[in-house]
Write a protein that holds these residues in place. Sequence first.
Motif, PDB file in Angstrom:
ATOM      1  N   GLY A 189       0.943  -1.035   0.228  1.00 29.18           N
ATOM      2  CA  GLY A 189      -0.407  -0.103   0.278  1.00 29.18           C
ATOM      3  C   GLY A 189       0.699   1.311   0.108  1.00 29.18           C
ATOM      4  O   GLY A 189       0.241   2.624  -0.444  1.00 29.18           O
ATOM      5  N   LEU A 190       2.329   1.357   0.529  1.00 30.23           N
ATOM      6  CA  LEU A 190       3.154   2.428   0.524  1.00 30.23           C
ATOM      7  C   LEU A 190       3.632   2.779  -0.874  1.00 30.23           C
ATOM      8  O   LEU A 190       3.515   3.963  -1.337  1.00 30.23           O
ATOM      9  N   LEU A 191       3.713   1.182  -2.012  1.00 34.70           N
ATOM     10  CA  LEU A 191       4.431   1.418  -2.081  1.00 34.70           C
ATOM     11  C   LEU A 191       3.975   1.171  -3.878  1.00 34.70           C
ATOM     12  O   LEU A 191       3.241  -0.088  -2.903  1.00 34.70           O
ATOM     13  N   PRO A 192       4.757   0.376  -4.869  1.00 35.93           N
ATOM     14  CA  PRO A 192       3.485  -0.188  -5.698  1.00 35.93           C
ATOM     15  C   PRO A 192       3.918  -1.154  -5.902  1.00 35.93           C
ATOM     16  O   PRO A 192       5.041  -1.799  -5.938  1.00 35.93           O
ATOM     17  N   GLN A 193       3.499  -2.279  -5.960  1.00 34.36           N
ATOM     18  CA  GLN A 193       3.913  -3.585  -5.970  1.00 34.36           C
ATOM     19  C   GLN A 193       4.700  -4.274  -6.808  1.00 34.36           C
ATOM     20  O   GLN A 193       5.782  -4.719  -6.342  1.00 34.36           O
ATOM     21  N   SER A 194       5.000  -3.609  -8.011  1.00 39.36           N
ATOM     22  CA  SER A 194       5.927  -4.117  -9.156  1.00 39.36           C
ATOM     23  C   SER A 194       7.593  -3.155  -8.136  1.00 39.36           C
ATOM     24  O   SER A 194       8.533  -3.923  -8.352  1.00 39.36           O
ATOM     25  N   ILE A 195       7.875  -2.392  -7.095  1.00 39.02           N
ATOM     26  CA  ILE A 195       8.825  -2.003  -6.726  1.00 39.02           C
ATOM     27  C   ILE A 195       8.863  -2.409  -5.851  1.00 39.02           C
ATOM     28  O   ILE A 195      10.166  -3.075  -5.412  1.00 39.02           O
ATOM     29  N   ILE A 196       7.812  -3.188  -4.806  1.00 29.97           N
ATOM     30  CA  ILE A 196       7.881  -4.011  -3.837  1.00 29.97           C
ATOM     31  C   ILE A 196       8.271  -5.343  -4.134  1.00 29.97           C
ATOM     32  O   ILE A 196       9.620  -5.967  -3.498  1.00 29.97           O
ATOM     33  N   ASP A 197       8.420  -5.784  -5.484  1.00 29.77           N
ATOM     34  CA  ASP A 197       9.183  -6.896  -6.314  1.00 29.77           C
ATOM     35  C   ASP A 197       9.588  -6.782  -6.579  1.00 29.77           C
ATOM     36  O   ASP A 197      10.880  -8.088  -6.034  1.00 29.77           O
ATOM     37  N   ALA A 198      10.509  -5.823  -6.932  1.00 31.21           N
ATOM     38  CA  ALA A 198      11.606  -5.565  -7.046  1.00 31.21           C
ATOM     39  C   ALA A 198      13.023  -5.373  -6.479  1.00 31.21           C
ATOM     40  O   ALA A 198      14.252  -5.694  -5.878  1.00 31.21           O
ATOM     41  N   ILE A 199      12.453  -4.821  -4.774  1.00 28.73           N
ATOM     42  CA  ILE A 199      13.479  -5.066  -3.706  1.00 28.73           C
ATOM     43  C   ILE A 199      13.359  -6.427  -3.226  1.00 28.73           C
ATOM     44  O   ILE A 199      14.190  -6.876  -2.823  1.00 28.73           O
ATOM     45  N   ALA A 200      12.052  -7.068  -2.622  1.00 24.37           N
ATOM     46  CA  ALA A 200      12.588  -8.821  -2.628  1.00 24.37           C
ATOM     47  C   ALA A 200      13.123  -9.439  -3.940  1.00 24.37           C
ATOM     48  O   ALA A 200      14.130 -10.286  -2.901  1.00 24.37           O
ATOM     49  N   SER A 201      13.386  -9.156  -4.864  1.00 22.49           N
ATOM     50  CA  SER A 201      13.801 -10.026  -5.783  1.00 22.49           C
ATOM     51  C   SER A 201      15.329  -9.280  -5.713  1.00 22.49           C
ATOM     52  O   SER A 201      16.797 -10.204  -6.027  1.00 22.49           O
ATOM     53  N   MET A 202      16.340  -8.304  -4.602  1.00 23.80           N
ATOM     54  CA  MET A 202      17.408  -7.970  -4.379  1.00 23.80           C
ATOM     55  C   MET A 202      17.544  -8.819  -3.281  1.00 23.80           C
ATOM     56  O   MET A 202      18.644  -9.174  -2.795  1.00 23.80           O
TER      57      MET A 202
END
Lengths: 245, 247
Positions: A189-202
């Motif tokens: 909710g704070l960040l778009p899902q695509s950015i959250i996914d990108a963070i998780a993939s790091m």
Amino acid sequence: MHNICTLFRREFASYFATPLAFVFIVIFLFLTGVCTFVLGGFFERGQADLAPFFTYHPWLYLFFIPALSMRLWAEERKSGTIELLMTLPVTLWQAVLGKFLAAWAFAGVALALTFPMWITVNYLGDPDNGTILAAYVGSFLMAGGFLAIGSCISATTRNQVIAFILTAMVCLVLFLLTGFGPAINALDGLLPQSIIDAIASMSFLTHFSSIAKGVIDLRDLLYFATLIAISLAANAIVLDMKKAD
Amino acid sequence: MIEINHLTKRYGVLKAVDDLTFSVAAGEVLGFLGPNGAGKSTTMKMITGFLAPTSGSIRVCGHDVESAPLAAKTCMGYLPEGAPAYAEMTVRAFLDFIANVRGLAGDRRKSRLDDVISRLALGSVLEQPIETLSKGFKRRVGLAQALLHDPPVLILDEPTDGLDPNQKHEVRTLISAMSKDKIIVISTHILEEVDALCNRAIIISNGRILADDTPRNLKARSATGRLDDVFRAITTGAPVQGVAAHA
Ligand SMILES: Nc1ncnc2c1ncn2[C@@H]1O[C@H](COP(=O)(O)OP(=O)(O)O)[C@@H](O)[C@H]1O
Ligand SMILES: [Mg+2]
């Protein structure tokens, strides 16, 4: 190659010059046992696999790997041997690689000494040994990732305690929490899902757990290889820029 | 041959080494003199390729230290200030490590190891961890490391600092014995050492060369014939006991 080998052997032997190596290994084995049997509920689960054992590796490494990497360069700075090392006919990357590989090999020894775990699970049941092997590979790669970051941070200071704390913090915030369910869910909710996914993939966790499921995907291997390469390159740059103090 | 050209090193705003130009030829034992903080160690760190100069160039045995560092490092032996060594290693393991890095093998390796061990009288402490050694022995291990590959150029940063008079004497004897066809650069602030060992002295202060002469000529500048007085006159710029103030 010859030089890397020489530096590797010196560094590797230095771990065993003091009782530290043995203390380290004993505590590591003890804590992997505690995590697996007490926290992980190895027996209660009634399943013949090592999932509870490997689940805790990232969190154990958070403390053990900085303890291994902290001395790599901070000690050379503190004792002044960095000046000796850098005026011998070896290149910077030979020194970085030789020392890193020695620390990684030591972590490998500690990891390999958990083999009674594997014997136990094979004795009790009929586990998928392919999955276990993959998880060991993943754990070893993850240790390499932690170590490369730790080696780079160790090069920035002459104080081993600072190197330890910084490495643990960086690994926790940038590479563990980013893939840790409760932490990443907080960002919903704070960040778009695509950015959250990108963070998780790091995150180490994302890649480690995918390997630990038994699938060695090229992307996961590349992830760790790239991370190690970038950290060691940064390590060399830090040393080159900041030799004097 | 060491050729130093317009060498400058800045640490932030501080100019630790300021436009040094000089060369040293084979057979010369150069005493690098100056008060603490003069820039002696910084100069040596640049010659040996540890620190990169801010500007200027250094060639050692024909190799540019910045563009051909490995070739230059191969022909130098270096004793850094304080003789750092891997404390947990035994003397033997440490010298073996250096021999490996220096690419010594076979008979030559054995004869070089035997040579430095006997020259520096390390036989009795070979199996001892370096951290347990006395200061004198530690310094000798540092020298052994620098001499191991029998380099044509030796850079020794305060080789006798902190040693007792007997140990100082031993180290000086050793250096004298080797000086015939090597280039040896010794930094020190002990003037008798220059007198005893060197056939040339460069006095620096604040990173600049103030004098470059033989110890004998330097002494002749003083009515008392004492190098101490000349040193003080030159580095402080004030007249001292019959030495004319330095311009
Ligand atoms: N790493 C460093 N960072 C900042 N200043 C330094 C550093 N090393 C030396 N200096 C300064 O440079 C000057 C020359 O130091 P140094 O070469 O060690 O002198 P010496 O060996 O003649 O005593 C001194 O003023 C010293 O404080
Ligand atoms: Mg000095």
